[in-house]
Design a protein around this motif. Structure first.
Motif, PDB file in Angstrom:
ATOM      1  N   PRO A  88       0.803  -1.233   0.000  1.00  0.00           N
ATOM      2  CA  PRO A  88       0.000   0.000   0.000  1.00  0.00           C
ATOM      3  C   PRO A  88       0.832   1.278   0.000  1.00  0.00           C
ATOM      4  CG  PRO A  88      -0.988  -1.600   1.477  1.00  0.00           C
ATOM      5  CD  PRO A  88       0.326  -2.182   1.032  1.00  0.00           C
ATOM      6  N   LEU A  89       1.842   1.347   0.869  1.00  0.00           N
ATOM      7  CA  LEU A  89       2.688   2.532   0.949  1.00  0.00           C
ATOM      8  C   LEU A  89       4.040   2.249   0.298  1.00  0.00           C
ATOM      9  CD1 LEU A  89       1.988   3.594   4.654  1.00  0.00           C
ATOM     10  CD2 LEU A  89       0.907   4.472   2.566  1.00  0.00           C
ATOM     11  N   PRO A  90       4.657   3.262  -0.301  1.00  0.00           N
ATOM     12  CA  PRO A  90       6.003   3.053  -0.824  1.00  0.00           C
ATOM     13  C   PRO A  90       6.945   2.649   0.311  1.00  0.00           C
ATOM     14  CG  PRO A  90       5.098   5.177  -1.537  1.00  0.00           C
ATOM     15  CD  PRO A  90       4.181   4.648  -0.490  1.00  0.00           C
ATOM     16  N   GLN A  91       7.917   1.800   0.010  1.00  0.00           N
ATOM     17  CA  GLN A  91       8.929   1.490   1.012  1.00  0.00           C
ATOM     18  C   GLN A  91      10.250   1.180   0.319  1.00  0.00           C
ATOM     19  OE1 GLN A  91       7.172  -1.728   3.321  1.00  0.00           O
ATOM     20  NE2 GLN A  91       7.994  -3.280   1.945  1.00  0.00           N
ATOM     21  N   PRO A  92      11.360   1.545   0.984  1.00  0.00           N
ATOM     22  CA  PRO A  92      12.666   1.398   0.339  1.00  0.00           C
ATOM     23  C   PRO A  92      13.202  -0.024   0.351  1.00  0.00           C
ATOM     24  CG  PRO A  92      12.933   2.326   2.526  1.00  0.00           C
ATOM     25  CD  PRO A  92      11.452   2.243   2.273  1.00  0.00           C
ATOM     26  N   ASP A 148      -1.663  -3.842  10.457  1.00  0.00           N
ATOM     27  CA  ASP A 148      -2.705  -4.780  10.027  1.00  0.00           C
ATOM     28  C   ASP A 148      -2.314  -5.315   8.649  1.00  0.00           C
ATOM     29  OD1 ASP A 148      -4.963  -6.240   9.401  1.00  0.00           O
ATOM     30  OD2 ASP A 148      -6.304  -4.495   9.252  1.00  0.00           O
ATOM     31  N   ARG A 149      -1.507  -6.350   8.651  1.00  0.00           N
ATOM     32  CA  ARG A 149      -1.026  -6.865   7.379  1.00  0.00           C
ATOM     33  C   ARG A 149      -2.149  -7.442   6.529  1.00  0.00           C
ATOM     34  NH1 ARG A 149       4.949  -9.536   8.796  1.00  0.00           N
ATOM     35  NH2 ARG A 149       6.046  -7.517   8.767  1.00  0.00           N
ATOM     36  N   ILE A 150      -3.095  -8.114   7.133  1.00  0.00           N
ATOM     37  CA  ILE A 150      -4.216  -8.633   6.342  1.00  0.00           C
ATOM     38  C   ILE A 150      -4.979  -7.480   5.711  1.00  0.00           C
ATOM     39  CG2 ILE A 150      -6.395  -9.905   6.429  1.00  0.00           C
ATOM     40  CD1 ILE A 150      -5.165 -11.752   8.474  1.00  0.00           C
ATOM     41  N   GLY A 151      -5.107  -6.387   6.447  1.00  0.00           N
ATOM     42  CA  GLY A 151      -5.746  -5.201   5.891  1.00  0.00           C
ATOM     43  C   GLY A 151      -5.020  -4.669   4.672  1.00  0.00           C
ATOM     44  N   ASP A 152      -3.694  -4.793   4.656  1.00  0.00           N
ATOM     45  CA  ASP A 152      -2.923  -4.373   3.482  1.00  0.00           C
ATOM     46  C   ASP A 152      -3.307  -5.201   2.257  1.00  0.00           C
ATOM     47  OD1 ASP A 152      -1.658  -2.577   5.118  1.00  0.00           O
ATOM     48  OD2 ASP A 152       0.373  -3.353   4.785  1.00  0.00           O
ATOM     49  N   TYR A 153      -3.524  -6.514   2.456  1.00  0.00           N
ATOM     50  CA  TYR A 153      -3.937  -7.365   1.333  1.00  0.00           C
ATOM     51  C   TYR A 153      -5.354  -7.002   0.876  1.00  0.00           C
ATOM     52  CZ  TYR A 153       0.242 -10.150   2.042  1.00  0.00           C
ATOM     53  OH  TYR A 153       1.545 -10.559   2.134  1.00  0.00           O
ATOM     54  N   GLU A 154      -6.225  -6.699   1.816  1.00  0.00           N
ATOM     55  CA  GLU A 154      -7.571  -6.253   1.435  1.00  0.00           C
ATOM     56  C   GLU A 154      -7.496  -4.992   0.588  1.00  0.00           C
ATOM     57  OE1 GLU A 154     -10.585  -7.445   4.984  1.00  0.00           O
ATOM     58  OE2 GLU A 154      -8.950  -6.094   5.549  1.00  0.00           O
ATOM     59  N   ARG A 155      -6.643  -4.063   0.994  1.00  0.00           N
ATOM     60  CA  ARG A 155      -6.498  -2.823   0.218  1.00  0.00           C
ATOM     61  C   ARG A 155      -5.934  -3.108  -1.170  1.00  0.00           C
ATOM     62  NH1 ARG A 155      -5.958  -0.962   5.475  1.00  0.00           N
ATOM     63  NH2 ARG A 155      -3.785  -1.572   5.755  1.00  0.00           N
ATOM     64  N   GLY A 156      -5.011  -4.061  -1.245  1.00  0.00           N
ATOM     65  CA  GLY A 156      -4.470  -4.430  -2.549  1.00  0.00           C
ATOM     66  C   GLY A 156      -5.529  -4.989  -3.474  1.00  0.00           C
ATOM     67  N   VAL A 157      -6.400  -5.838  -2.935  1.00  0.00           N
ATOM     68  CA  VAL A 157      -7.482  -6.403  -3.746  1.00  0.00           C
ATOM     69  C   VAL A 157      -8.404  -5.290  -4.235  1.00  0.00           C
ATOM     70  CG1 VAL A 157      -9.515  -7.885  -3.702  1.00  0.00           C
ATOM     71  CG2 VAL A 157      -7.393  -8.658  -2.613  1.00  0.00           C
ATOM     72  N   ALA A 158      -8.817  -4.431  -3.320  1.00  0.00           N
ATOM     73  CA  ALA A 158      -9.737  -3.359  -3.698  1.00  0.00           C
ATOM     74  C   ALA A 158      -9.122  -2.427  -4.745  1.00  0.00           C
ATOM     75  CB  ALA A 158     -10.135  -2.567  -2.455  1.00  0.00           C
ATOM     76  N   ARG A 159      -7.839  -2.169  -4.612  1.00  0.00           N
ATOM     77  CA  ARG A 159      -7.188  -1.200  -5.493  1.00  0.00           C
ATOM     78  C   ARG A 159      -6.963  -1.751  -6.897  1.00  0.00           C
ATOM     79  NH1 ARG A 159      -4.320   3.690  -3.160  1.00  0.00           N
ATOM     80  NH2 ARG A 159      -4.127   4.989  -5.010  1.00  0.00           N
ATOM     81  N   PHE A 160      -6.549  -3.028  -6.965  1.00  0.00           N
ATOM     82  CA  PHE A 160      -6.084  -3.544  -8.250  1.00  0.00           C
ATOM     83  C   PHE A 160      -7.041  -4.496  -8.940  1.00  0.00           C
ATOM     84  CE2 PHE A 160      -2.111  -2.369  -6.040  1.00  0.00           C
ATOM     85  CZ  PHE A 160      -1.691  -1.388  -6.935  1.00  0.00           C
ATOM     86  N   ALA A 161      -8.124  -4.885  -8.297  1.00  0.00           N
ATOM     87  CA  ALA A 161      -9.094  -5.766  -8.954  1.00  0.00           C
ATOM     88  C   ALA A 161      -9.583  -5.207 -10.295  1.00  0.00           C
ATOM     89  CB  ALA A 161     -10.276  -6.048  -8.030  1.00  0.00           C
ATOM     90  N   PRO A 162      -9.788  -3.905 -10.437  1.00  0.00           N
ATOM     91  CA  PRO A 162     -10.255  -3.392 -11.744  1.00  0.00           C
ATOM     92  C   PRO A 162      -9.227  -3.487 -12.865  1.00  0.00           C
ATOM     93  CG  PRO A 162     -10.763  -1.843  -9.968  1.00  0.00           C
ATOM     94  CD  PRO A 162      -9.806  -2.839  -9.410  1.00  0.00           C
ATOM     95  N   TYR A 163      -7.943  -3.682 -12.531  1.00  0.00           N
ATOM     96  CA  TYR A 163      -6.891  -3.636 -13.542  1.00  0.00           C
ATOM     97  C   TYR A 163      -6.174  -4.970 -13.748  1.00  0.00           C
ATOM     98  CZ  TYR A 163      -7.561   1.184 -12.024  1.00  0.00           C
ATOM     99  OH  TYR A 163      -8.119   2.381 -11.661  1.00  0.00           O
TER     100      TYR A 163
END
Length: 359
Positions: A88-92, A148-163
């Protein structure tokens, strides 16, 4: 390798691995290198999870972390490309140096740690290519310091499912502390439940694959398979990099910490793949990864139970013409064996590979 490939490899190997990787991405953005077009043959087409793959060879996640060049990768002859891992967030990521070539073993050790530009940057690029042809999967992960690592995966699904043509839930990198613990049954069950719920809430519902480690033992593989079946996940990707160092030549780089990829991973990852096929049954999709560097190794993954295969490290050592050579080699095999479809090879050596020891 052609003479041109050898010159290109020598040039890239004069740089440290991470710089060389960046240069290869830049070259693809500029329309280089120019590789011979892979042959199209209807016998290599694979229909899986509602998707039509022109051939079963894909670029694995880890190369195009920020979704910069998926179409250029498809142009090299891959039947599909997987971008990411994207958090979800950029990281180095972890401190440098963090990629090490084991040239004598045709392997790489990396401890990158999900370095990427984050959801926003990747979404912008994927949105710009929406409507183009080609199968592009999106590999999603969690930020290292997420509460909330599981929450990060939920956000990934919501963000990228359309693409995304498909989504990959990556919980198998050894380079994010504690991430692999999510493969344990209780955590995995919660993760997959929440991921499938997030997908159900999306207007677009791509297939979901789970990417697992090659270091799981039989009891852990049984737990993973049970959760995949129960939660109705479409597929499993076998496998990520390994922490094992079995069979490596004694070099300074071989003692570096991180995940090992490349030729030494082939045996174990293929044995785990075959075990998963036996546990999952014939209907659930499997993508085989680990040590694929030729038509022979790619086809052996299929014989062990894979529907599709992916590579990455193999191209570091064999050059950008490798995908085309592998696809051409596949065509020669289906022609020689008079197969109507490459899918006819699947599982023909599953029992052989499943019987191999994981020790």
């Amino acid at each position: 390798m052609s003479m041109l490939d050898r010159i290109g490899q020598k040039l890239l190997f004069s740089f440290d691995p991470e710089t060389a990787h960046g240069l290869s991405i830049a070259a693809l953005r500029c329309g280089l290198p120019v590789a011979s077009r892979a042959p199209h043959d209807a016998r290599l087409e694979v229909r899986l999870c509602g998707l039509d793959f022109p051939n079963p060879l894909g670029m694995a996640a880890g190369y195009d972390k920020n979704a910069e060049v998926p179409d250029a990768l498809l142009g090299l002859g891959f039947g599909f490309a997987e971008v990411g891992t994207i958090t979800p967030l950029p990281q180095p990521g972890n401190p440098k140096p963090r990629i090490f070539r084991l040239t004598a073993d045709e392997a790489v050790i990396n401890r990158l740690g999900f370095n990427n530009e984050g959801h926003e940057a990747a979404e912008r690029r994927l949105a710009a290519r929406k409507g183009r042809g080609g199968i592009v999967g999106v590999n999603i992960g969690a930020n290292k310091d997420s509460a909330d690592r599981i929450g990060d995966y939920e956000r990934g699904v919501a963000r990228f499912a359309p693409y995304a043509s498909y989504l990959t839930v990556n919980i198998s990198s050894p380079n994010t502390p504690g991430l692999r613990n999510m493969q344990a049954r209780e955590q995995l069950g919660e993760l997959l439940s929440r991921v499938t719920a997030a997908r159900a809430a999306s207007s677009v519902q791509p297939p979901v694959f789970l990417k697992i480690a090659p270091d799981l033992v039989d009891a852990e593989l049984e737990d993973v398979a049970a959760e995949v079946i129960e939660k109705k996940i479409e597929g499993v990707i076998v496998s990520n990099t390994t922490l094992a160092r079995t069979g490596l030549r004694r070099t300074t780089a071989a003692s570096e910490s991180g995940g090992l990829s490349g030729r030494p991973l082939f045996e174990r990852s293929t044995a785990v793949l075959a075990r998963m096929r036996k546990l999952l049954g014939p209907e659930i999709a499997i993508i085989g990864v680990g040590g694929v560097d030729s038509a022979e190794t790619a086809l052996e993954k299929i014989r062990a139970g894979a529907d599709l295969v992916q590579l990455y490290t193999g191209m570091i050592y064999a050059g950008p013409a490798l995908p085309g050579r592998i696809v051409a080699g596949m065509v020669r095999v289906v022609e020689k064996e008079r197969l109507k479809s490459i899918a006819a090879l699947r599982d023909t050596r599953c029992q052989h590979w499943a019987a191999k020891s994981l020790s």
